[in-house]
Design a protein around this motif. Structure first.
Motif, short mmCIF file in Angstrom:
data_model
loop_
_atom_site.label_atom_id
_atom_site.label_comp_id
_atom_site.label_asym_id
_atom_site.label_seq_id
_atom_site.Cartn_x
_atom_site.Cartn_y
_atom_site.Cartn_z
N UNK A 55 38.35 36.58 31.99
CA UNK A 55 39.44 36.84 32.91
C UNK A 55 40.78 36.68 32.21
N UNK A 56 41.78 37.30 32.78
CA UNK A 56 43.16 37.17 32.28
C UNK A 56 44.10 37.34 33.46
N UNK A 63 41.94 47.10 32.12
CA UNK A 63 41.27 46.74 30.86
C UNK A 63 39.78 46.48 31.07
N UNK A 64 39.43 45.70 32.09
CA UNK A 64 38.03 45.37 32.29
C UNK A 64 37.24 46.54 32.87
N UNK A 65 37.90 47.39 33.64
CA UNK A 65 37.23 48.61 34.11
C UNK A 65 36.83 49.47 32.91
N UNK A 93 45.44 37.26 41.48
CA UNK A 93 46.33 37.52 40.35
C UNK A 93 45.64 37.54 39.01
N UNK A 94 44.33 37.40 39.00
CA UNK A 94 43.57 37.45 37.74
C UNK A 94 42.62 38.64 37.76
N UNK A 95 42.52 39.32 36.63
CA UNK A 95 41.49 40.35 36.46
C UNK A 95 40.27 39.67 35.85
N UNK A 96 39.07 40.15 36.22
CA UNK A 96 37.86 39.50 35.73
C UNK A 96 36.76 40.51 35.44
#
Length: 297
Positions: A55-56, A63-65, A93-96
């Protein structure tokens, strides 16, 4: 992540597991592990299994997609083990990204032999054009995969020139080196062999392969596209190289044109320019040596 207390961590992991599986999944334990220079990562233990979660702070929402699409592309070849992706998204608020956790089973005696053969099998997958039907990232930098019929044009226009331009814009290289690079590009047609586009992992160094529970290789963190397979093998040499048995068995399965070793520094211009843009000028000396060799000072 130090600002999190344990409760907040567990709430985040349970929330994204619920989003992924559509049911409550209790987190028994969560421990931070190496996740590269860009993302934070954790090993999350649950009654449903053990998961690897990256996660970021969602600066680059896609990015993760793109990573999930790239992992699926490689996994669907059945050439080499790629950890399964269970889900990705945004939460608080985090992408994972949630993946299968790869348990280390210790290296099989034939590890390097089968690794070389499996990578050659991956590279046997081809298509008519260089590039890919979607763009992705190398590290945190965007990688444009617009289709090109000509591999050298693709290498220059979608790999070398964009990174050199970014480095110039950020004052990481001077106009003099940028102009010498421009003089170098026309030479490539006489330096690189003509080959069909090969499906490559795109970021293959020792930090992006794991030894799985069967003692075989699992590849992670790809930046795939159809490009020069020699560029993939050159990249493996950039930070120390792999075992000789790996290269011998790759070569036996899918031989290179002669004098591949002389071309390694040429292909590695791209990852080196990426490293200049991500990490600074300490990666410039091999670039300057190569350009001096071919176009002088």
């Amino acid at each position: 992540m130090g600002m999190w207390d344990g409760l907040d961590q567990y709430q985040f992991f349970e929330s994204i597991l619920f989003e992924t599986f559509g049911k409550a999944v209790e987190v028994n334990d969560a421990r931070f592990v190496a996740g590269g220079s860009i993302n934070t990562a954790a090993r999350v233990l649950t009654p449903e299994g053990t998961f690897f979660v990256k996660f970021n702070h969602a600066e680059k929402e896609d990015m993760f997609e793109k990573e999930a699409r790239g992992l699926a592309l490689l996994r669907n070849t059945n050439a080499i083990h790629i950890p399964e992706v269970y889900g990705y998204g945004k939460n608080g608020g985090r992408a994972y990204l949630i993946q299968e956790f790869v348990e280390n089973g210790g290296q099989h005696p034939n590890f390097w032999r089968t690794f070389g053969q499996s990578l050659a099998k991956l590279h046997s997958h081809t298509q008519p054009f260089f590039g890919l039907n979607f763009d992705n990232y190398l590290g945190s930098l965007e990688q444009n995969n617009t289709f090109y019929e000509n591999g050298i044009d693709f290498f220059v226009e979608k790999r070398l020139r964009p990174q050199a331009g970014l480095a110039l814009y950020n004052n990481l290289i001077g106009a003099e080196l940028y102009n010498r690079l421009e003089r170098f590009y026309p030479l490539l047609k006489n330096l690189l062999p003509t080959e069909a586009p090969a499906l490559i992992h795109g970021d293959l160094w020792s930090g992006n392969f794991l030894i799985n529970e069967h003692g075989r290789v699992s590849l992670v963190d790809p930046a795939p596209y159809y490009g020069y397979r020699e560029a993939e093998l050159a990249f493996t040499h950039l930070f120390g190289g792999f075992d000789d048995e790996f290269y011998e068995n790759y070569q036996e399965s899918f031989p290179f044109e002669p004098h591949f070793e002389a071309r390694i520094p040429i292909y590695n211009l791209y990852p080196l320019l990426v490293h200049v843009n991500l990490f600074g000028r300490s990666y410039l000396p091999p670039i300057e040596r190569l350009i001096k060799r071919y176009v002088g000072v």
